[in-house]
Scaffold this motif. Structure first.
Motif, PDB file in Angstrom:
ATOM      1  N   THR A 101       9.445  15.249  -9.028  1.00 17.24           N
ATOM      2  CA  THR A 101       9.296  16.597  -8.486  1.00 17.24           C
ATOM      3  C   THR A 101       9.308  17.601  -9.625  1.00 17.24           C
ATOM      4  N   VAL A 102       8.275  18.433  -9.683  1.00 12.87           N
ATOM      5  CA  VAL A 102       8.175  19.486 -10.684  1.00 12.87           C
ATOM      6  C   VAL A 102       8.580  20.784 -10.015  1.00 12.87           C
ATOM      7  N   ASP A 103       9.743  21.328 -10.380  1.00 12.10           N
ATOM      8  CA  ASP A 103      10.265  22.531  -9.746  1.00 12.10           C
ATOM      9  C   ASP A 103       9.761  23.775 -10.473  1.00 12.10           C
ATOM     10  N   GLY A 104       9.416  24.760  -9.682  1.00 16.32           N
ATOM     11  CA  GLY A 104       9.013  26.057 -10.204  1.00 16.32           C
ATOM     12  C   GLY A 104       9.289  27.095  -9.147  1.00 16.32           C
ATOM     13  N   ASN A 105       8.399  28.073  -8.999  1.00 15.23           N
ATOM     14  CA  ASN A 105       8.565  28.980  -7.876  1.00 15.23           C
ATOM     15  C   ASN A 105       8.008  28.333  -6.612  1.00 15.23           C
ATOM     16  N   VAL A 106       8.030  29.033  -5.537  1.00 15.22           N
ATOM     17  CA  VAL A 106       7.641  28.456  -4.244  1.00 15.22           C
ATOM     18  C   VAL A 106       6.198  27.992  -4.246  1.00 15.22           C
ATOM     19  N   ILE A 107       5.349  28.680  -4.993  1.00 13.08           N
ATOM     20  CA  ILE A 107       3.922  28.366  -4.978  1.00 13.08           C
ATOM     21  C   ILE A 107       3.613  27.139  -5.827  1.00 13.08           C
ATOM     22  N   THR A 108       4.290  26.973  -6.962  1.00 13.18           N
ATOM     23  CA  THR A 108       3.911  25.932  -7.903  1.00 13.18           C
ATOM     24  C   THR A 108       4.734  24.657  -7.790  1.00 13.18           C
ATOM     25  N   THR A 109       5.695  24.621  -6.874  1.00  7.85           N
ATOM     26  CA  THR A 109       6.475  23.394  -6.712  1.00  7.85           C
ATOM     27  C   THR A 109       5.555  22.261  -6.248  1.00  7.85           C
ATOM     28  N   SER A 110       5.638  21.142  -6.916  1.00  7.66           N
ATOM     29  CA  SER A 110       4.753  20.028  -6.595  1.00  7.66           C
ATOM     30  C   SER A 110       5.507  18.714  -6.728  1.00  7.66           C
ATOM     31  N   THR A 111       4.992  17.704  -6.053  1.00 14.57           N
ATOM     32  CA  THR A 111       5.555  16.359  -6.102  1.00 14.57           C
ATOM     33  C   THR A 111       4.475  15.400  -6.561  1.00 14.57           C
ATOM     34  N   ILE A 112       4.805  14.608  -7.567  1.00 11.77           N
ATOM     35  CA  ILE A 112       3.880  13.613  -8.113  1.00 11.77           C
ATOM     36  C   ILE A 112       4.430  12.237  -7.774  1.00 11.77           C
ATOM     37  N   TYR A 113       3.584  11.362  -7.255  1.00 13.20           N
ATOM     38  CA  TYR A 113       4.029  10.022  -6.895  1.00 13.20           C
ATOM     39  C   TYR A 113       2.917   9.032  -7.164  1.00 13.20           C
ATOM     40  N   PRO A 163       0.801  -1.235   0.000  1.00 16.03           N
ATOM     41  CA  PRO A 163       0.000   0.000   0.000  1.00 16.03           C
ATOM     42  C   PRO A 163       0.832   1.282   0.000  1.00 16.03           C
ATOM     43  N   ASN A 164       2.174   1.162   0.032  1.00 11.69           N
ATOM     44  CA  ASN A 164       3.004   2.364   0.064  1.00 11.69           C
ATOM     45  C   ASN A 164       2.767   3.205  -1.199  1.00 11.69           C
ATOM     46  N   ARG A 165       2.605   4.507  -1.021  1.00 12.85           N
ATOM     47  CA  ARG A 165       2.283   5.386  -2.147  1.00 12.85           C
ATOM     48  C   ARG A 165       3.494   5.780  -2.980  1.00 12.85           C
ATOM     49  N   TYR A 166       4.689   5.606  -2.429  1.00 14.00           N
ATOM     50  CA  TYR A 166       5.875   6.148  -3.097  1.00 14.00           C
ATOM     51  C   TYR A 166       6.651   5.048  -3.820  1.00 14.00           C
ATOM     52  N   TRP A 168      -1.834   1.383  -7.260  1.00 12.66           N
ATOM     53  CA  TRP A 168      -3.265   1.588  -7.137  1.00 12.66           C
ATOM     54  C   TRP A 168      -3.714   3.000  -7.473  1.00 12.66           C
ATOM     55  N   MET A 169      -2.855   3.982  -7.286  1.00 13.18           N
ATOM     56  CA  MET A 169      -3.299   5.366  -7.458  1.00 13.18           C
ATOM     57  C   MET A 169      -2.146   6.273  -7.824  1.00 13.18           C
ATOM     58  N   SER A 170      -2.503   7.470  -8.267  1.00 13.25           N
ATOM     59  CA  SER A 170      -1.544   8.522  -8.573  1.00 13.25           C
ATOM     60  C   SER A 170      -1.889   9.736  -7.713  1.00 13.25           C
ATOM     61  N   CYS A 171      -0.888  10.335  -7.078  1.00 13.90           N
ATOM     62  CA  CYS A 171      -1.102  11.441  -6.144  1.00 13.90           C
ATOM     63  C   CYS A 171      -0.186  12.607  -6.488  1.00 13.90           C
ATOM     64  N   ALA A 172      -0.581  13.781  -6.015  1.00 13.81           N
ATOM     65  CA  ALA A 172       0.219  14.997  -6.185  1.00 13.81           C
ATOM     66  C   ALA A 172       0.054  15.857  -4.941  1.00 13.81           C
ATOM     67  N   THR A 173       1.140  16.511  -4.572  1.00 15.59           N
ATOM     68  CA  THR A 173       1.109  17.430  -3.435  1.00 15.59           C
ATOM     69  C   THR A 173       1.907  18.673  -3.784  1.00 15.59           C
ATOM     70  N   ASP A 174       1.451  19.842  -3.336  1.00 16.55           N
ATOM     71  CA  ASP A 174       2.151  21.089  -3.641  1.00 16.55           C
ATOM     72  C   ASP A 174       2.897  21.579  -2.409  1.00 16.55           C
ATOM     73  N   SER A 175       3.493  22.739  -2.545  1.00 18.47           N
ATOM     74  CA  SER A 175       4.313  23.280  -1.460  1.00 18.47           C
ATOM     75  C   SER A 175       3.497  23.654  -0.236  1.00 18.47           C
ATOM     76  N   THR A 176       2.198  23.825  -0.384  1.00 12.12           N
ATOM     77  CA  THR A 176       1.350  24.153   0.764  1.00 12.12           C
ATOM     78  C   THR A 176       0.923  22.914   1.545  1.00 12.12           C
ATOM     79  N   GLY A 177       1.267  21.718   1.056  1.00 10.45           N
ATOM     80  CA  GLY A 177       0.932  20.485   1.748  1.00 10.45           C
ATOM     81  C   GLY A 177      -0.408  19.903   1.366  1.00 10.45           C
ATOM     82  N   VAL A 178      -1.030  20.387   0.327  1.00 15.60           N
ATOM     83  CA  VAL A 178      -2.326  19.863  -0.113  1.00 15.60           C
ATOM     84  C   VAL A 178      -2.089  18.627  -0.980  1.00 15.60           C
ATOM     85  N   HIS A 179      -2.745  17.514  -0.608  1.00 16.56           N
ATOM     86  CA  HIS A 179      -2.619  16.259  -1.345  1.00 16.56           C
ATOM     87  C   HIS A 179      -3.876  16.034  -2.185  1.00 16.56           C
TER      88      HIS A 179
END
Length: 222
Positions: A33-45, A25-28, A49-60
């Motif tokens: 990692t998609v690098d941009g400015n501080v606001i748009t930096t996001s991680t896709i993993y 069940p591990n998601r990673y 079973w699923m595909s997830c994304a999280t941004d610099s604000t911690g929203v999954h």
């Protein structure tokens, strides 16, 4: 069989079974990692079973794969192999708990217990092989897509879930091999040694009158 060797093999196999249960069940499994400015930096993993994304604000934000038949073949095969590994490990643990000598289950028939423990070792080896094939196949596709200059999609790297899976496979194979070899050594035929009593060796033949007299003295009954 050496009970200490059995316990060590059982502990290794149990840790491997727990780790493969954590890996599935591990998601990673793969991460990008998609690098941009501080606001748009996001991680896709992603995992099986699923595909997830999280941004610099911690929203999954996660979405499950919509259709089994729309997935790549290696993902479907990895799912089947990982589930098979968990089933084999569960059966192996049950058999090992019955077959080890320090367990009271299974009675006092140590030959039968040794065979059950050997079967458990084979099941653990199969668990490790299934895990190793699934993890390595998944990692191979990640590296192939990453180094392909013509790949149009997102380039991922190997995630922590795959490293846990590799460790689980190695421990399962090691524990199963140790348990199987210890059972083989423990079931070797032991030939009976001659009986020694006060320096006299008794064979299967009956002693002669002269031998009996010299052994027991003059008051021997014949």
């Amino acid at each position: 069989m050496d009970q200490i060797v059995e316990v060590v093999a059982l502990l290794l196999s149990f840790v491997a079974w727990v780790m493969v249960g954590v890996t599935l069940p591990n998601r990673y499994w793969k991460i990008s990692t998609v690098d941009g400015n501080v606001i748009t930096t996001s991680t896709i993993y992603e995992n099986l079973w699923m595909s997830c994304a999280t941004d610099s604000t911690g929203v999954h934000n996660c979405r499950e794969f919509p259709s089994l038949f729309a997935l790549s073949g290696y993902i479907q095969a990895s799912r089947a192999l990982m589930i098979t590994a968990i089933v084999l490990g569960s059966c192996g643990l049950l058999a090992a708990l019955i077959g080890v000598q320090c367990s009271k289950a299974g009675g006092e028939n140590y030959v039968l217990k040794g065979r059950i423990a050997g079967t458990a070792g084979v099941l653990f080896i199969l668990q490790g092989l299934c895990t190793m094939v699934a993890i390595s196949w998944y990692a191979f596709n990640i590296t192939r897509e990453f180094f392909d200059p013509f790949y149009p999609g997102t380039r991922y790297e190997i995630g922590e879930g795959l490293y846990i899976g590799w460790c689980s496979a190695v421990l399962a194979i090691a524990g199963g091999a140790i348990l199987t070899c210890s059972c083989k050594m423990g079931t070797k035929e032991k030939y009976p040694l001659p009986l020694h009593t006060r320096g006299t060796v008794y064979s299967g033949a009956a002693p002669s009158r002269s031998q009996a007299t010299s052994t027991y003295g003059q008051n021997v009954y014949v």
